[in-house]
Motif scaffolding. Structure first.
Motif, PDB file in Angstrom:
ATOM      1  N   GLN A  60      86.907  36.690  19.919  1.00 22.17           N
ATOM      2  CA  GLN A  60      87.181  36.102  21.225  1.00 22.17           C
ATOM      3  C   GLN A  60      85.928  35.456  21.816  1.00 22.17           C
ATOM      4  OE1 GLN A  60      88.922  38.858  23.973  1.00 22.17           O
ATOM      5  NE2 GLN A  60      89.177  37.347  25.605  1.00 22.17           N
ATOM      6  N   ARG A  61      84.785  36.107  21.625  1.00 23.48           N
ATOM      7  CA  ARG A  61      83.530  35.521  22.126  1.00 23.48           C
ATOM      8  C   ARG A  61      83.210  34.235  21.389  1.00 23.48           C
ATOM      9  NH1 ARG A  61      81.688  40.894  21.723  1.00 23.48           N
ATOM     10  NH2 ARG A  61      80.346  40.331  19.949  1.00 23.48           N
ATOM     11  N   TRP A  62      83.486  34.183  20.079  1.00 23.70           N
ATOM     12  CA  TRP A  62      83.238  32.966  19.321  1.00 23.70           C
ATOM     13  C   TRP A  62      84.146  31.843  19.800  1.00 23.70           C
ATOM     14  CZ3 TRP A  62      86.350  30.027  16.011  1.00 23.70           C
ATOM     15  CH2 TRP A  62      85.684  29.037  15.297  1.00 23.70           C
ATOM     16  N   LYS A  63      85.420  32.146  20.038  1.00 18.77           N
ATOM     17  CA  LYS A  63      86.345  31.130  20.524  1.00 18.77           C
ATOM     18  C   LYS A  63      85.883  30.580  21.868  1.00 18.77           C
ATOM     19  CE  LYS A  63      90.663  32.630  18.324  1.00 18.77           C
ATOM     20  NZ  LYS A  63      92.035  33.133  18.581  1.00 18.77           N
ATOM     21  N   ARG A  64      85.470  31.485  22.751  1.00 20.30           N
ATOM     22  CA  ARG A  64      85.028  31.051  24.079  1.00 20.30           C
ATOM     23  C   ARG A  64      83.788  30.177  23.980  1.00 20.30           C
ATOM     24  NH1 ARG A  64      84.258  35.905  28.076  1.00 20.30           N
ATOM     25  NH2 ARG A  64      86.436  36.168  27.432  1.00 20.30           N
ATOM     26  N   TRP A  65      82.881  30.524  23.082  1.00 22.82           N
ATOM     27  CA  TRP A  65      81.636  29.767  22.929  1.00 22.82           C
ATOM     28  C   TRP A  65      81.881  28.409  22.299  1.00 22.82           C
ATOM     29  CZ3 TRP A  65      79.167  28.324  18.273  1.00 22.82           C
ATOM     30  CH2 TRP A  65      77.895  27.771  18.441  1.00 22.82           C
ATOM     31  N   VAL A  66      82.690  28.380  21.232  1.00 28.98           N
ATOM     32  CA  VAL A  66      82.842  27.150  20.471  1.00 28.98           C
ATOM     33  C   VAL A  66      83.688  26.124  21.211  1.00 28.98           C
ATOM     34  CG1 VAL A  66      84.968  27.603  19.156  1.00 28.98           C
ATOM     35  CG2 VAL A  66      83.051  26.383  18.068  1.00 28.98           C
ATOM     36  N   THR A  67      84.517  26.553  22.171  1.00 26.89           N
ATOM     37  CA  THR A  67      85.353  25.601  22.898  1.00 26.89           C
ATOM     38  C   THR A  67      84.677  25.051  24.151  1.00 26.89           C
ATOM     39  OG1 THR A  67      86.429  27.490  23.979  1.00 26.89           O
ATOM     40  CG2 THR A  67      87.541  26.525  22.083  1.00 26.89           C
ATOM     41  N   ARG A  68      83.458  25.501  24.442  1.00 27.95           N
ATOM     42  CA  ARG A  68      82.725  24.898  25.555  1.00 27.95           C
ATOM     43  C   ARG A  68      82.382  23.458  25.211  1.00 27.95           C
ATOM     44  NH1 ARG A  68      78.308  29.724  26.606  1.00 27.95           N
ATOM     45  NH2 ARG A  68      79.751  31.258  27.527  1.00 27.95           N
ATOM     46  N   GLU A  69      82.421  22.600  26.232  1.00 30.72           N
ATOM     47  CA  GLU A  69      82.160  21.190  25.989  1.00 30.72           C
ATOM     48  C   GLU A  69      80.739  20.967  25.482  1.00 30.72           C
ATOM     49  OE1 GLU A  69      83.140  19.688  29.788  1.00 30.72           O
ATOM     50  OE2 GLU A  69      85.296  19.785  29.468  1.00 30.72           O
ATOM     51  N   THR A  70      79.779  21.719  26.029  1.00 33.66           N
ATOM     52  CA  THR A  70      78.402  21.558  25.585  1.00 33.66           C
ATOM     53  C   THR A  70      78.232  22.012  24.133  1.00 33.66           C
ATOM     54  OG1 THR A  70      77.949  23.705  26.610  1.00 33.66           O
ATOM     55  CG2 THR A  70      77.382  21.744  27.872  1.00 33.66           C
ATOM     56  N   THR A  71      78.946  23.073  23.746  1.00 27.64           N
ATOM     57  CA  THR A  71      78.849  23.561  22.370  1.00 27.64           C
ATOM     58  C   THR A  71      79.416  22.547  21.394  1.00 27.64           C
ATOM     59  OG1 THR A  71      79.056  25.850  23.132  1.00 27.64           O
ATOM     60  CG2 THR A  71      79.479  25.432  20.810  1.00 27.64           C
ATOM     61  N   GLY A  73      79.678  19.301  21.649  1.00 29.31           N
ATOM     62  CA  GLY A  73      78.762  18.181  21.472  1.00 29.31           C
ATOM     63  C   GLY A  73      77.539  18.557  20.653  1.00 29.31           C
ATOM     64  N   ALA A  74      77.010  19.774  20.887  1.00 28.29           N
ATOM     65  CA  ALA A  74      75.827  20.218  20.145  1.00 28.29           C
ATOM     66  C   ALA A  74      76.124  20.365  18.659  1.00 28.29           C
ATOM     67  CB  ALA A  74      75.325  21.543  20.723  1.00 28.29           C
ATOM     68  N   LEU A  75      77.306  20.892  18.315  1.00 28.97           N
ATOM     69  CA  LEU A  75      77.672  21.046  16.908  1.00 28.97           C
ATOM     70  C   LEU A  75      77.816  19.689  16.222  1.00 28.97           C
ATOM     71  CD1 LEU A  75      80.276  23.964  17.096  1.00 28.97           C
ATOM     72  CD2 LEU A  75      77.951  24.057  16.200  1.00 28.97           C
ATOM     73  N   LEU A  76      78.407  18.727  16.931  1.00 25.67           N
ATOM     74  CA  LEU A  76      78.537  17.381  16.365  1.00 25.67           C
ATOM     75  C   LEU A  76      77.161  16.768  16.106  1.00 25.67           C
ATOM     76  CD1 LEU A  76      81.437  15.724  18.410  1.00 25.67           C
ATOM     77  CD2 LEU A  76      81.433  16.273  15.988  1.00 25.67           C
ATOM     78  N   ILE A  77      76.283  16.862  17.099  1.00 22.52           N
ATOM     79  CA  ILE A  77      74.949  16.288  16.951  1.00 22.52           C
ATOM     80  C   ILE A  77      74.194  16.995  15.827  1.00 22.52           C
ATOM     81  CG2 ILE A  77      72.733  15.956  18.102  1.00 22.52           C
ATOM     82  CD1 ILE A  77      74.300  15.768  20.748  1.00 22.52           C
ATOM     83  N   ALA A 194      81.318  12.899  24.752  1.00 19.96           N
ATOM     84  CA  ALA A 194      81.216  12.367  26.110  1.00 19.96           C
ATOM     85  C   ALA A 194      81.322  13.472  27.156  1.00 19.96           C
ATOM     86  CB  ALA A 194      82.298  11.310  26.341  1.00 19.96           C
ATOM     87  N   LEU A 195      82.263  14.384  26.987  1.00 20.50           N
ATOM     88  CA  LEU A 195      82.417  15.473  27.946  1.00 20.50           C
ATOM     89  C   LEU A 195      81.224  16.428  27.906  1.00 20.50           C
ATOM     90  CD1 LEU A 195      86.217  16.366  27.620  1.00 20.50           C
ATOM     91  CD2 LEU A 195      85.080  15.146  29.481  1.00 20.50           C
ATOM     92  N   ALA A 196      80.617  16.583  26.729  1.00 22.99           N
ATOM     93  CA  ALA A 196      79.437  17.449  26.635  1.00 22.99           C
ATOM     94  C   ALA A 196      78.277  16.871  27.441  1.00 22.99           C
ATOM     95  CB  ALA A 196      79.038  17.622  25.175  1.00 22.99           C
ATOM     96  N   VAL A 197      78.046  15.565  27.333  1.00 21.79           N
ATOM     97  CA  VAL A 197      76.974  14.925  28.104  1.00 21.79           C
ATOM     98  C   VAL A 197      77.271  15.034  29.600  1.00 21.79           C
ATOM     99  CG1 VAL A 197      75.792  12.739  28.572  1.00 21.79           C
ATOM    100  CG2 VAL A 197      76.397  13.360  26.225  1.00 21.79           C
ATOM    101  N   LEU A 198      78.528  14.836  29.993  1.00 22.37           N
ATOM    102  CA  LEU A 198      78.901  14.946  31.400  1.00 22.37           C
ATOM    103  C   LEU A 198      78.693  16.366  31.913  1.00 22.37           C
ATOM    104  CD1 LEU A 198      80.149  13.695  33.952  1.00 22.37           C
ATOM    105  CD2 LEU A 198      82.409  14.302  33.049  1.00 22.37           C
ATOM    106  N   ALA A 199      79.034  17.369  31.116  1.00 25.39           N
ATOM    107  CA  ALA A 199      78.889  18.760  31.541  1.00 25.39           C
ATOM    108  C   ALA A 199      77.432  19.133  31.766  1.00 25.39           C
ATOM    109  CB  ALA A 199      79.517  19.688  30.496  1.00 25.39           C
ATOM    110  N   SER A 431      73.924   5.068  24.302  1.00 23.45           N
ATOM    111  CA  SER A 431      74.884   5.254  25.391  1.00 23.45           C
ATOM    112  C   SER A 431      74.728   6.614  26.035  1.00 23.45           C
ATOM    113  CB  SER A 431      76.308   5.069  24.861  1.00 23.45           C
ATOM    114  OG  SER A 431      76.532   3.748  24.424  1.00 23.45           O
ATOM    115  N   ALA A 432      74.517   7.657  25.217  1.00 26.54           N
ATOM    116  CA  ALA A 432      74.359   9.013  25.756  1.00 26.54           C
ATOM    117  C   ALA A 432      73.110   9.112  26.630  1.00 26.54           C
ATOM    118  CB  ALA A 432      74.302  10.017  24.607  1.00 26.54           C
ATOM    119  N   LEU A 433      72.001   8.515  26.179  1.00 23.47           N
ATOM    120  CA  LEU A 433      70.764   8.569  26.968  1.00 23.47           C
ATOM    121  C   LEU A 433      70.906   7.790  28.279  1.00 23.47           C
ATOM    122  CD1 LEU A 433      68.111   8.098  24.129  1.00 23.47           C
ATOM    123  CD2 LEU A 433      68.692  10.211  25.344  1.00 23.47           C
ATOM    124  N   LEU A 434      71.505   6.610  28.206  1.00 25.29           N
ATOM    125  CA  LEU A 434      71.716   5.822  29.427  1.00 25.29           C
ATOM    126  C   LEU A 434      72.679   6.535  30.373  1.00 25.29           C
ATOM    127  CD1 LEU A 434      71.995   2.204  27.958  1.00 25.29           C
ATOM    128  CD2 LEU A 434      70.065   3.195  29.204  1.00 25.29           C
TER     129      LEU A 434
END
Length: 472
Positions: A60-71, A73-77, A194-199, A431-434
Motif C-alpha cells: 500500500q505504501r508503494w502504491k501511494r508513493w508511485v502514484t504521486r505526480e512528482t514520483t 515524473g521522476a521515474l520517467l526522467i 507535466a503534472l509532476a512539474v506543476l506539483a 519546456s519543463a525549465l521554462l
C-alpha cells in the motif's frame, strides 16, 4: 453518538472524579460513566476510538508513493537518463542488443523485440488508464459539462494545430519534404511529466489551474489516439479488427456484472490487444477501447465507481512499471554516432519538433484561450486568469511519452527517428525549465478577486501543495 453522550450537563450535573457505577444491564454488566474504569484496574484498555490507525503495508505504501505526480515524473526522467547514458557509453552496443532482443509466439505474429513490447504492449496499460480517466471525465468529471470544459478543450485543439502547422512549415522550408510525415510528433502532451512539474513548482497557485491542465492533456491524449489510429495505420485487416470489437463488447459485459473477476478480464484484455495488433491499428488503441467500457457510475450499491477502482489498481503498474520501461527503451538515442548531437538537432525534423513543442504549444493554448474568452460566452474557471495560461502552455510543450511513440511510428529509417527522439527529449527539457520559471513567477504575483473576469468574485479555497490538494 448515543443519547447519553449527547446530554448537556446542568449545574447539578457537575463532573465527578469518582467512578460511580451506573445501573446494571440485563446481562449483569455494570454501566460506568464515560472515562471511568472498574476498581482495581490500573491499566485500563484504551477505547476503540483511541486505538491508532493500522500502519499501511509495504504494498500500500508503494502504491501511494508511485502514484504521486512528482514520483511519476521522476521515474520517467530517471529511466530516460539511464537510457541516454547507456546508449552513449562505451557499452552502448549492449543497450541496443537488449532493445532488439526478440521473444514471443511466432505463430501469432507476436515475436517482437523488447522495445516493441514496451511501445505496443506496456504502453497499452498507460492508455487503458487514459481511457478510464476519459470515461470518468466525460460521465462525471470536468468534461461532463461542455460549457465548463469548453475553454480547455478548445485550447487543447489549438495546442495541437499550431505546433503541427509550425512543424510542417519548418520541414518544407528546410527542404525536408520527406520529414512532413512526422507532423503529429509535436502535438502530444505528456500528462505524467507535466503534472509532476506543476506539483513541484506550482505551489500556491489555485488547483483550478491543475484541473485546466489535466482537462487539456486528457483531450490532447484523446486526439493523439485518434491521430495514431487514423494516420499511422498503413494496412487494415478487418477480420482481426472485427474479432477485437467482439472481445471489447464481451469485456464491457463482464466489467458491468455484479462481480468482476480479474482472471476473466485480464486474459480477455490480452486477446483484444493481440487482435488489435494483428489488425494493423497500433495496439495501444486497445487499451483506450477497453478503458472506455468501464462504468463510471456507481453500480449495485458500491461506494465508488468502477472507473475509480480500476484506476486505483492499474495506475501504480502504469506509473511505476509500464511508463518507465517504455521511456527506457524509447529514449536511448546514440548522440555520439552519426555526426553527433549537432547534426541531429540541425535536421528539419528536429528543428520542427523543437519549434512546435516549445513555441507552438504555448501560442496555440494562449491564443485560442484569449480568442475564446473574448469572442464567446465561455470563460475560464474561477481563480484562473489568462496569465496563468503561459505556464500551462509551456507545460503542454512537454511531449515525451506520446511524442516518442509517434516518432517511432512516423519514420521507417533510424536517421530521422533518432533525430526526432533527440529533439523530443531536448524540447521537453526546455519546456519543463521554462514552465518551472513561469510557474514561480506566476505564484509570486498578486492575484485579483476576479481572475477569470466574469464579473463575479472568485471563490478559491484550495491551492496546489496545501493539505486539501495533497489528499487528491
Amino acid at each position: 453518538m448515543s443519547t447519553h453522550e449527547q446530554h448537556t450537563p446542568t449545574p447539578d450535573d457537575s463532573p465527578r472524579t469518582s467512578a460511580t457505577p451506573g445501573p446494571a444491564t440485563a446481562d449483569g454488566a455494570v454501566n460506568l460513566p464515560a472515562g471511568a474504569t472498574p476498581s482495581g484496574s490500573e491499566n485500563p484498555a484504551p477505547s476503540p476510538a483511541a486505538q491508532p490507525a493500522p500502519r499501511p503495508g509495504a504494498a500500500q505504501r508503494w502504491k501511494r508513493w508511485v502514484t504521486r505526480e512528482t514520483t511519476g515524473g521522476a521515474l520517467l526522467i530517471g529511466a530516460a537518463i539511464i537510457a541516454l547514458v547507456w546508449a552513449n557509453s562505451p557499452w552502448r552496443a549492449a543497450y541496443f542488443d537488449l532493445s532488439a532482443l526478440t521473444f514471443g509466439p511466432e505463430s501469432l505474429h507476436l515475436d517482437l523485440s523488447l522495445s516493441t513490447w514496451a511501445a505496443d504492449g506496456l504502453l497499452a496499460i498507460f492508455f487503458f488508464v487514459v481511457g478510464v480517466e476519459l470515461k470518468q471525465e466525460f460521465v462525471a468529471g470536468s468534461l461532463r459539462n461542455p460549457r465548463q470544459a469548453g475553454v480547455p478543450m478548445l485550447a487543447a485543439v489549438g495546442g495541437m494545430i499550431v505546433p503541427a502547422i509550425l512543424y510542417v512549415t519548418v520541414a518544407l522550408w528546410g527542404g525536408g519534404a520527406d520529414a512532413v510525415h512526422g507532423w503529429a510528433i509535436p502535438t502530444a502532451t505528456d500528462i505524467a511529466f507535466a503534472l509532476a512539474v506543476l506539483a513541484v513548482f506550482g505551489r500556491g497557485l489555485p488547483t483550478a489551474i491543475r484541473t485546466f491542465l489535466l482537462t487539456l492533456a486528457v483531450v490532447d491524449d484523446l486526439l493523439a489516439i485518434v491521430v495514431i489510429a487514423v494516420f499511422y495505420t498503413e494496412t487494415l485487416h478487418w477480420a482481426p479488427l472485427g474479432l477485437a470489437l467482439v472481445g471489447v463488447a464481451l469485456f464491457a459485459f463482464l466489467v458491468r456484472r455484479r462481480r468482476t473477476h480479474w482472471w476473466l478480464l485480464l486474459p480477455l484484455a490480452f486477446v483484444v490487444w493481440a487482435l488489435v495488433h494483428a489488425s494493423g491499428i497500433h495496439a495501444t488503441v486497445a487499451g483506450v477501447l477497453l478503458g472506455f467500457t468501464v462504468p463510471a457510475v456507481v453500480l449495485f450499491g458500491e461506494k465508488t465507481s468502477r472507473t475509480h477502482r480500476f484506476e486505483h489498481v492499474v495506475r501504480p503498474i502504469s506509473s511505476g512499471i509500464a511508463l518507465p520501461i517504455f521511456a527506457f527503451f524509447a529514449a536511448g538515442v546514440s548522440l555520439v554516432d552519426g555526426g553527433g548531437i549537432g547534426e541531429m538537432i540541425g535536421q528539419p525534423v528536429a528543428i520542427g519538433i523543437i519549434v512546435g513543442l516549445v513555441v507552438g504549444k504555448g501560442i496555440g493554448v494562449l491564443g485560442v484561450t484569449a480568442l475564446v474568452t473574448r469572442l464567446t460566452p465561455l470563460r475560464l474557471a474561477p481563480g484562473i486568469g489568462v496569465r496563468d495560461l503561459l505556464p500551462v502552455g509551456l507545460l503542454a510543450g512537454i511531449g515525451f511519452t506520446v511524442s516518442l511513440l509517434i516518432a517511432e511510428l512516423s519514420f521507417p529509417d533510424s536517421e530521422h527517428t533518432d533525430s526526432a527522439k533527440a529533439a523530443v527529449l531536448l524540447a521537453s527539457v526546455i519546456s519543463a525549465l521554462l514552465a518551472a520559471t513561469a510557474l514561480r513567477w506566476d505564484a509570486r504575483r498578486k492575484r485579483s478577486d476576479d481572475m477569470n473576469e466574469d464579473g463575479l468574485p472568485d471563490d478559491v479555497s484550495t491551492y496546489i501543495g496545501d493539505a486539501a490538494d495533497d489528499e487528491r
